[in-house]
Motif scaffolding. Structure first.
Motif, PDB file in Angstrom:
ATOM      1  N   THR A   1      -8.464 -81.957 -32.045  1.00  0.00           N
ATOM      2  CA  THR A   1      -9.728 -81.961 -33.265  1.00  0.00           C
ATOM      3  C   THR A   1     -10.058 -81.190 -33.898  1.00  0.00           C
ATOM      4  N   LEU A   2     -10.839 -81.738 -35.634  1.00  0.00           N
ATOM      5  CA  LEU A   2     -10.510 -81.210 -37.366  1.00  0.00           C
ATOM      6  C   LEU A   2     -12.155 -80.989 -36.619  1.00  0.00           C
ATOM      7  N   SER A   3     -12.384 -80.025 -37.835  1.00  0.00           N
ATOM      8  CA  SER A   3     -13.689 -79.544 -37.941  1.00  0.00           C
ATOM      9  C   SER A   3     -14.602 -80.390 -38.845  1.00  0.00           C
ATOM     10  N   PRO A   4     -15.744 -80.623 -39.488  1.00  0.00           N
ATOM     11  CA  PRO A   4     -16.437 -81.432 -40.635  1.00  0.00           C
ATOM     12  C   PRO A   4     -15.246 -80.987 -41.839  1.00  0.00           C
ATOM     13  N   VAL A   5     -15.550 -79.682 -42.051  1.00  0.00           N
ATOM     14  CA  VAL A   5     -15.089 -78.787 -42.924  1.00  0.00           C
ATOM     15  C   VAL A   5     -13.045 -79.667 -42.764  1.00  0.00           C
TER      16      VAL A   5
ATOM     17  N   ALA B   1      -5.185 -77.195 -52.401  1.00  0.00           N
ATOM     18  CA  ALA B   1      -6.899 -77.120 -51.821  1.00  0.00           C
ATOM     19  C   ALA B   1      -7.342 -78.019 -50.762  1.00  0.00           C
ATOM     20  N   GLY B   2      -7.108 -79.314 -50.752  1.00  0.00           N
ATOM     21  CA  GLY B   2      -7.200 -79.849 -49.265  1.00  0.00           C
ATOM     22  C   GLY B   2      -6.020 -78.874 -48.067  1.00  0.00           C
ATOM     23  N   PHE B   3      -4.774 -78.251 -48.568  1.00  0.00           N
ATOM     24  CA  PHE B   3      -4.363 -77.803 -47.064  1.00  0.00           C
ATOM     25  C   PHE B   3      -5.443 -76.638 -46.942  1.00  0.00           C
ATOM     26  N   SER B   4      -6.050 -75.713 -47.632  1.00  0.00           N
ATOM     27  CA  SER B   4      -6.752 -74.849 -47.907  1.00  0.00           C
ATOM     28  C   SER B   4      -7.699 -74.912 -46.713  1.00  0.00           C
TER      29      SER B   4
ATOM     30  N   ARG C   1      -8.141 -73.086 -43.581  1.00  0.00           N
ATOM     31  CA  ARG C   1      -8.635 -71.823 -43.956  1.00  0.00           C
ATOM     32  C   ARG C   1      -8.307 -70.318 -42.535  1.00  0.00           C
ATOM     33  N   ASP C   2      -9.201 -71.105 -41.459  1.00  0.00           N
ATOM     34  CA  ASP C   2      -8.821 -69.952 -40.797  1.00  0.00           C
ATOM     35  C   ASP C   2      -7.600 -69.016 -40.382  1.00  0.00           C
ATOM     36  N   ALA C   3      -6.578 -70.090 -40.805  1.00  0.00           N
ATOM     37  CA  ALA C   3      -5.234 -68.963 -40.336  1.00  0.00           C
ATOM     38  C   ALA C   3      -5.226 -68.426 -41.653  1.00  0.00           C
ATOM     39  N   LEU C   4      -5.165 -69.388 -42.853  1.00  0.00           N
ATOM     40  CA  LEU C   4      -5.168 -68.408 -44.375  1.00  0.00           C
ATOM     41  C   LEU C   4      -6.034 -67.450 -44.033  1.00  0.00           C
TER      42      LEU C   4
END
Length: 302
Positions: A120-124, A283-286, A290-293
Motif C-alpha cells: 500500500t501507498l502512504s498518504p503522500v 509532479a505526481g510521479f515525484s 519520492r523515496d527512490a528519487l
C-alpha cells in the motif's frame, strides 16, 4: 544495473502502449473489435511461446500456481481488459476513455489495500496518484459535453481498468515456477481463445482478407510484436519485481506518449495546457516515487 534496466523497461512500456492507440484506431476501421484484439494476441502468443521455449528453462506450466497465474493473465489482463476496452471505445471519445482508463493506479491501490497490505501507498503517495490523474485530464482535455454521455461505453472502459488493476494484484499473490515470459505467453493463448469465442458469440464475421490488407497488416504487426509480445513481457517482468501500484503508473505516461506521437506523426498541436499536463503528471510521479528519487540523489552526491 537492474534499477536502470527496469526504468528503461518502464519507458519502453509507456512508448509501446502509447503508440498502440494510433494502431488500434487504424485497425478498427477495417476489423471488428473483438476479432482485431484476438488476432493481436494470436500472433503475440506464438512469438512469446517460441521465445520462451528457446530461452527459458521452465516454460511449460507444472504447478497449481503456474496454471492459476496463466488463468489470471488470460482472463483478467488479456480477455476482460482488452475486450471491454476495444468495445467501450466505440461508444465514447478517446479523451474520456483515456482518463477513465487512467483510474487504473487508483483502483490498483484499492485492491492492494485488501489483498496486498505490504504494497500500500502512504498518504503522500496517494496524493501523488491524484495529482497524476489531474495531469492526465489536462493532457487529454475531453469535451465537457461528452462527460455525461455514452454511459455504456464509459462503464466498459472503467471495467477494463478494473480488470487490469485486480488482475495485476491477483497475479502478485501467485508464485509460479515458470519464467514470467512463459506465463505471459500461455496467458495470451488463453486470452486469444476466449476473445475468438466472444467474437463469434457476438456475431462478428471473421474476414481474413481484411487482416492481410496493408492498412490493417501494418498496425496489427506493430500491436502484435511491439505492443503485445514486447510490452507484455516487460510488464509482467516488472510485476515480478515491483508493486502492481508502481507498475500500473504507466497508465499515466501513456496519454503523454500518445500526445507526442500525434504531434510527430499526425501534425497535431501540443498546446501550453498539454505541456502543463506533462509537468503535473511528472509532479505526481515525484510524489509517488519520492523515496527512490531521494535515494538516487543521495547516491549521486555521495
Amino acid at each position: 544495473m537492474s534499477r536502470y534496466r527496469d526504468a528503461l523497461l518502464f519507458v519502453f512500456l509507456a512508448v509501446a502502449w502509447g503508440g498502440s492507440f494510433v494502431a488500434i484506431e487504424i485497425g478498427l476501421d477495417s476489423l471488428p473489435p473483438l476479432l482485431f484484439a484476438a488476432l493481436r494476441y494470436d500472433i503475440g502468443a506464438i512469438i512469446l511461446v517460441v521465445y520462451a521455449a528457446l530461452a527459458c528453462d521452465r516454460w511449460v506450466p507444472r504447478t497449481r500456481d503456474d496454471y492459476l497465474a496463466v488463468l489470471v493473465v488470460g482472463v483478467f489482463l488479456i480477455t476482460a481488459a482488452n475486450g471491454l476496452l476495444f468495445v467501450g471505445q466505440q461508444y465514447t471519445t478517446g479523451g474520456v476513455a483515456a482518463i477513465l482508463y487512467s483510474l487504473n493506479p487508483v483502483l490498483t491501490t484499492g485492491f492492494a489495500r485488501s489483498l496486498l497490505p505490504d504494497d500500500t501507498l502512504s498518504p503522500v503517495g496517494l496524493l501523488g496518484l491524484l495529482v497524476g490523474l489531474a495531469g492526465v485530464a489536462l493532457v487529454v482535455r475531453p469535451d465537457p459535453a461528452n462527460l455525461l454521455a455514452g454511459v455504456t461505453g464509459k462503464l466498459l472502459v472503467v471495467g477494463s481498468a478494473t480488470s487490469v488493476a485486480l488482475g495485476s494484484v491477483l497475479l502478485r499473490r501467485r508464485s509460479p515456477s515458470m519464467d514470467s515470459t512463459a506465463t505471459t505467453a500461455w496467458g495470451m493463448f488463453v486470452g486469444a481463445l476466449l476473445m475468438h469465442a466472444a467474437s463469434l458469440a457476438s456475431g462478428e464475421t471473421p474476414r481474413v482478407a481484411d487482416a492481410l490488407a496493408p492498412q490493417v497488416a501494418v498496425p496489427l504487426a506493430y500491436l502484435a510484436v511491439v505492443a503485445t509480445a514486447g510490452a507484455y513481457a516487460a510488464y509482467f517482468g516488472l510485476l515480478e519485481r515491483h508493486s502492481p501500484v508502481q507498475v500500473n503508473l504507466v497508465s499515466y505516461l501513456v496519454p503523454m506518449v500518445t500526445a507526442v506521437a500525434g504531434w510527430v506523426l499526425l501534425g497535431e498541436t501540443l498546446t501550453a495546457t498539454t505541456m502543463g499536463g506533462f509537468l503535473v503528471i511528472l509532479a505526481g510521479f515525484s510524489l509517488v516515487k519520492r523515496d527512490a528519487l531521494v535515494a538516487f540523489a543521495g547516491r549521486q552526491l555521495a
